[in-house]
Design a protein around this motif. Sequence first.
Motif, PDB file in Angstrom:
ATOM      1  N   ILE A  28      -4.669 -24.956 -19.665  1.00  0.00           N
ATOM      2  CA  ILE A  28      -4.951 -24.787 -18.233  1.00  0.00           C
ATOM      3  C   ILE A  28      -4.616 -23.360 -17.803  1.00  0.00           C
ATOM      4  CG2 ILE A  28      -4.340 -25.553 -15.908  1.00  0.00           C
ATOM      5  CD1 ILE A  28      -3.751 -28.333 -17.203  1.00  0.00           C
ATOM      6  N   PHE A  29      -3.458 -22.875 -18.236  1.00  0.00           N
ATOM      7  CA  PHE A  29      -3.073 -21.501 -17.910  1.00  0.00           C
ATOM      8  C   PHE A  29      -4.114 -20.507 -18.409  1.00  0.00           C
ATOM      9  CE2 PHE A  29      -1.069 -17.582 -19.561  1.00  0.00           C
ATOM     10  CZ  PHE A  29      -0.667 -17.013 -18.356  1.00  0.00           C
ATOM     11  N   GLY A  30      -4.539 -20.654 -19.655  1.00  0.00           N
ATOM     12  CA  GLY A  30      -5.513 -19.722 -20.227  1.00  0.00           C
ATOM     13  C   GLY A  30      -6.839 -19.740 -19.492  1.00  0.00           C
ATOM     14  N   SER A  31      -7.307 -20.919 -19.129  1.00  0.00           N
ATOM     15  CA  SER A  31      -8.598 -21.034 -18.451  1.00  0.00           C
ATOM     16  C   SER A  31      -8.555 -20.463 -17.039  1.00  0.00           C
ATOM     17  CB  SER A  31      -9.044 -22.503 -18.394  1.00  0.00           C
ATOM     18  OG  SER A  31      -9.304 -22.997 -19.693  1.00  0.00           O
ATOM     19  N   ILE A  32      -7.486 -20.769 -16.289  1.00  0.00           N
ATOM     20  CA  ILE A  32      -7.369 -20.249 -14.919  1.00  0.00           C
ATOM     21  C   ILE A  32      -7.153 -18.738 -14.945  1.00  0.00           C
ATOM     22  CG2 ILE A  32      -6.100 -20.358 -12.752  1.00  0.00           C
ATOM     23  CD1 ILE A  32      -7.719 -22.848 -13.363  1.00  0.00           C
ATOM     24  N   LYS A  33      -6.329 -18.275 -15.869  1.00  0.00           N
ATOM     25  CA  LYS A  33      -6.108 -16.835 -16.023  1.00  0.00           C
ATOM     26  C   LYS A  33      -7.430 -16.128 -16.290  1.00  0.00           C
ATOM     27  CE  LYS A  33      -4.085 -13.520 -19.277  1.00  0.00           C
ATOM     28  NZ  LYS A  33      -3.279 -13.367 -20.527  1.00  0.00           N
ATOM     29  N   HIS A  34      -8.229 -16.665 -17.202  1.00  0.00           N
ATOM     30  CA  HIS A  34      -9.529 -16.066 -17.525  1.00  0.00           C
ATOM     31  C   HIS A  34     -10.436 -16.046 -16.303  1.00  0.00           C
ATOM     32  CE1 HIS A  34     -13.680 -16.011 -19.165  1.00  0.00           C
ATOM     33  NE2 HIS A  34     -13.153 -15.202 -20.058  1.00  0.00           N
ATOM     34  N   ALA A  35     -10.443 -17.128 -15.541  1.00  0.00           N
ATOM     35  CA  ALA A  35     -11.297 -17.211 -14.347  1.00  0.00           C
ATOM     36  C   ALA A  35     -10.872 -16.196 -13.288  1.00  0.00           C
ATOM     37  CB  ALA A  35     -11.259 -18.628 -13.769  1.00  0.00           C
ATOM     38  N   ILE A  36      -9.563 -15.956 -13.177  1.00  0.00           N
ATOM     39  CA  ILE A  36      -9.068 -14.988 -12.192  1.00  0.00           C
ATOM     40  C   ILE A  36      -9.381 -13.567 -12.631  1.00  0.00           C
ATOM     41  CG2 ILE A  36      -6.982 -13.999 -11.159  1.00  0.00           C
ATOM     42  CD1 ILE A  36      -5.787 -16.829 -11.165  1.00  0.00           C
ATOM     43  N   LEU A  37      -9.076 -13.244 -13.899  1.00  0.00           N
ATOM     44  CA  LEU A  37      -9.273 -11.879 -14.377  1.00  0.00           C
ATOM     45  C   LEU A  37     -10.748 -11.500 -14.441  1.00  0.00           C
ATOM     46  CD1 LEU A  37      -6.572 -11.612 -17.197  1.00  0.00           C
ATOM     47  CD2 LEU A  37      -6.443 -10.812 -14.832  1.00  0.00           C
ATOM     48  N   ASN A  38     -11.615 -12.498 -14.579  1.00  0.00           N
ATOM     49  CA  ASN A  38     -13.046 -12.223 -14.608  1.00  0.00           C
ATOM     50  C   ASN A  38     -13.697 -12.381 -13.236  1.00  0.00           C
ATOM     51  OD1 ASN A  38     -14.216 -11.777 -17.534  1.00  0.00           O
ATOM     52  ND2 ASN A  38     -12.531 -13.227 -17.703  1.00  0.00           N
ATOM     53  N   MET A  39     -12.861 -12.575 -12.207  1.00  0.00           N
ATOM     54  CA  MET A  39     -13.318 -12.649 -10.821  1.00  0.00           C
ATOM     55  C   MET A  39     -14.199 -13.859 -10.546  1.00  0.00           C
ATOM     56  SD  MET A  39     -11.810 -10.080  -9.322  1.00  0.00           S
ATOM     57  CE  MET A  39     -12.671  -9.606  -7.821  1.00  0.00           C
ATOM     58  N   ASP A  40     -14.124 -14.889 -11.415  1.00  0.00           N
ATOM     59  CA  ASP A  40     -14.789 -16.150 -11.083  1.00  0.00           C
ATOM     60  C   ASP A  40     -14.022 -16.828  -9.950  1.00  0.00           C
ATOM     61  OD1 ASP A  40     -16.793 -15.899 -13.053  1.00  0.00           O
ATOM     62  OD2 ASP A  40     -15.429 -16.655 -14.581  1.00  0.00           O
ATOM     63  N   LEU A  41     -12.700 -16.666  -9.970  1.00  0.00           N
ATOM     64  CA  LEU A  41     -11.852 -17.052  -8.842  1.00  0.00           C
ATOM     65  C   LEU A  41     -11.422 -15.739  -8.191  1.00  0.00           C
ATOM     66  CD1 LEU A  41      -9.643 -19.895 -10.363  1.00  0.00           C
ATOM     67  CD2 LEU A  41     -11.370 -20.120  -8.579  1.00  0.00           C
ATOM     68  N   GLN A  42     -11.902 -15.483  -7.001  1.00  0.00           N
ATOM     69  CA  GLN A  42     -11.744 -14.172  -6.388  1.00  0.00           C
ATOM     70  C   GLN A  42     -10.431 -14.046  -5.621  1.00  0.00           C
ATOM     71  OE1 GLN A  42     -15.328 -13.817  -4.069  1.00  0.00           O
ATOM     72  NE2 GLN A  42     -16.589 -13.365  -5.844  1.00  0.00           N
ATOM     73  N   PRO A  43      -9.968 -12.809  -5.433  1.00  0.00           N
ATOM     74  CA  PRO A  43      -8.724 -12.589  -4.674  1.00  0.00           C
ATOM     75  C   PRO A  43      -8.769 -13.263  -3.305  1.00  0.00           C
ATOM     76  CG  PRO A  43      -9.432 -10.555  -5.717  1.00  0.00           C
ATOM     77  CD  PRO A  43     -10.548 -11.537  -5.925  1.00  0.00           C
ATOM     78  N   GLY A  44      -7.694 -13.985  -2.977  1.00  0.00           N
ATOM     79  CA  GLY A  44      -7.624 -14.685  -1.703  1.00  0.00           C
ATOM     80  C   GLY A  44      -8.080 -16.119  -1.762  1.00  0.00           C
ATOM     81  N   CYS A  45      -8.682 -16.531  -2.889  1.00  0.00           N
ATOM     82  CA  CYS A  45      -9.176 -17.906  -3.034  1.00  0.00           C
ATOM     83  C   CYS A  45      -7.998 -18.870  -3.168  1.00  0.00           C
ATOM     84  CB  CYS A  45     -10.059 -17.983  -4.266  1.00  0.00           C
ATOM     85  SG  CYS A  45     -10.665 -19.623  -4.685  1.00  0.00           S
ATOM     86  N   ILE A  46      -8.039 -19.985  -2.439  1.00  0.00           N
ATOM     87  CA  ILE A  46      -6.994 -20.993  -2.566  1.00  0.00           C
ATOM     88  C   ILE A  46      -7.311 -21.899  -3.749  1.00  0.00           C
ATOM     89  CG2 ILE A  46      -8.103 -22.610  -0.938  1.00  0.00           C
ATOM     90  CD1 ILE A  46      -5.245 -23.416  -0.060  1.00  0.00           C
ATOM     91  N   VAL A  47      -6.301 -22.191  -4.550  1.00  0.00           N
ATOM     92  CA  VAL A  47      -6.487 -23.043  -5.725  1.00  0.00           C
ATOM     93  C   VAL A  47      -5.565 -24.253  -5.592  1.00  0.00           C
ATOM     94  CG1 VAL A  47      -7.398 -21.425  -7.436  1.00  0.00           C
ATOM     95  CG2 VAL A  47      -4.969 -21.405  -6.937  1.00  0.00           C
ATOM     96  N   SER A  48      -6.156 -25.413  -5.569  1.00  0.00           N
ATOM     97  CA  SER A  48      -5.434 -26.662  -5.362  1.00  0.00           C
ATOM     98  C   SER A  48      -4.986 -27.252  -6.693  1.00  0.00           C
ATOM     99  CB  SER A  48      -6.344 -27.653  -4.630  1.00  0.00           C
ATOM    100  OG  SER A  48      -5.891 -28.971  -4.794  1.00  0.00           O
ATOM    101  N   GLU A  49      -3.697 -27.566  -6.797  1.00  0.00           N
ATOM    102  CA  GLU A  49      -3.185 -28.190  -8.019  1.00  0.00           C
ATOM    103  C   GLU A  49      -3.880 -29.525  -8.275  1.00  0.00           C
ATOM    104  OE1 GLU A  49       1.017 -28.537  -8.236  1.00  0.00           O
ATOM    105  OE2 GLU A  49       1.390 -26.387  -8.033  1.00  0.00           O
ATOM    106  N   ALA A  50      -4.102 -30.288  -7.231  1.00  0.00           N
ATOM    107  CA  ALA A  50      -4.747 -31.597  -7.385  1.00  0.00           C
ATOM    108  C   ALA A  50      -6.179 -31.448  -7.889  1.00  0.00           C
ATOM    109  CB  ALA A  50      -4.734 -32.336  -6.051  1.00  0.00           C
ATOM    110  N   GLU A  51      -6.897 -30.464  -7.341  1.00  0.00           N
ATOM    111  CA  GLU A  51      -8.287 -30.267  -7.758  1.00  0.00           C
ATOM    112  C   GLU A  51      -8.360 -29.739  -9.183  1.00  0.00           C
ATOM    113  OE1 GLU A  51     -12.377 -28.071  -6.204  1.00  0.00           O
ATOM    114  OE2 GLU A  51     -10.579 -28.047  -4.959  1.00  0.00           O
ATOM    115  N   ILE A  52      -7.439 -28.833  -9.536  1.00  0.00           N
ATOM    116  CA  ILE A  52      -7.403 -28.319 -10.901  1.00  0.00           C
ATOM    117  C   ILE A  52      -7.116 -29.457 -11.888  1.00  0.00           C
ATOM    118  CG2 ILE A  52      -6.090 -26.884 -12.503  1.00  0.00           C
ATOM    119  CD1 ILE A  52      -8.012 -25.294 -10.814  1.00  0.00           C
TER     120      ILE A  52
END
Length: 239
Positions: A28-52
């Motif tokens: 999970i850490f690796g996938s979310i990290k990759h999504a953030i660093l590749n701007m798939d999850l953009q700065p300021g985006c809220i990320v829900s633990e329940a949804e993840i």
Amino acid sequence: MTTTANSPARTDLEFKRIDASKPAGDQIFGSIKHAILNMDLQPGCIVSEAEIAAKFGASRTPVREAFMRLREAGLVVTYPSRGNFVSRLNKEKILEARYLREALEMANIRRLASGGLPSASHDRLLENLQAQEDAAAIGDAVVFGNLDDVFHLELAEATGFPRAAQVLEKEKMVLDRLRVLSLRDKNHLGFLKDEHARIFEAICAQDLSEAVRFGELHFSSILKVLSDLEIRHSDYFDD
């Protein structure tokens, strides 16, 4: 994902389901990290633990573990009663990372230009540069970005100091999102490829002064990119 006012929603973002044979928190850490660093999850985006947890088909425990590591890496910030947000770009941290990275990379360049490049490293770098040229020609920013990483890590590993590559990998993470934004400019790919080639050629010729000159030009360009992107994407940066 829901977002702040400045970030588009990414409800379409999908992740691979958890492989039960491997630690869930690491995946999970690796996938979310990759999504953030590749701007798939953009700065300021809220990320829900329940949804993840739902997207990965995982319990809340490994998700909380992953979020703790993301906070430690500076990629996620948590605000009481508001939730977890992808961290915004911070100019001071970017400048600090650039300073540290330049100091290490220039030391690598000086060592290799003075002492010579191992033949195996030479061949891998030459192959890498050809692949960079191919990626730049078709404007493939994702492939080019990966090749860019490999180029600099190969130089670090060629020094014979294992920790040089490890430290470089850690510091470059702060700059990765900035680089993803810059690589959206297809002309920039060719520009970076040419800079890499000049550094490589000077190292091969063991021309220390030229290797240093081209290295300094390469890393100084980060400042110009930062200034341009801070204007064009002000909503991605801290106030």
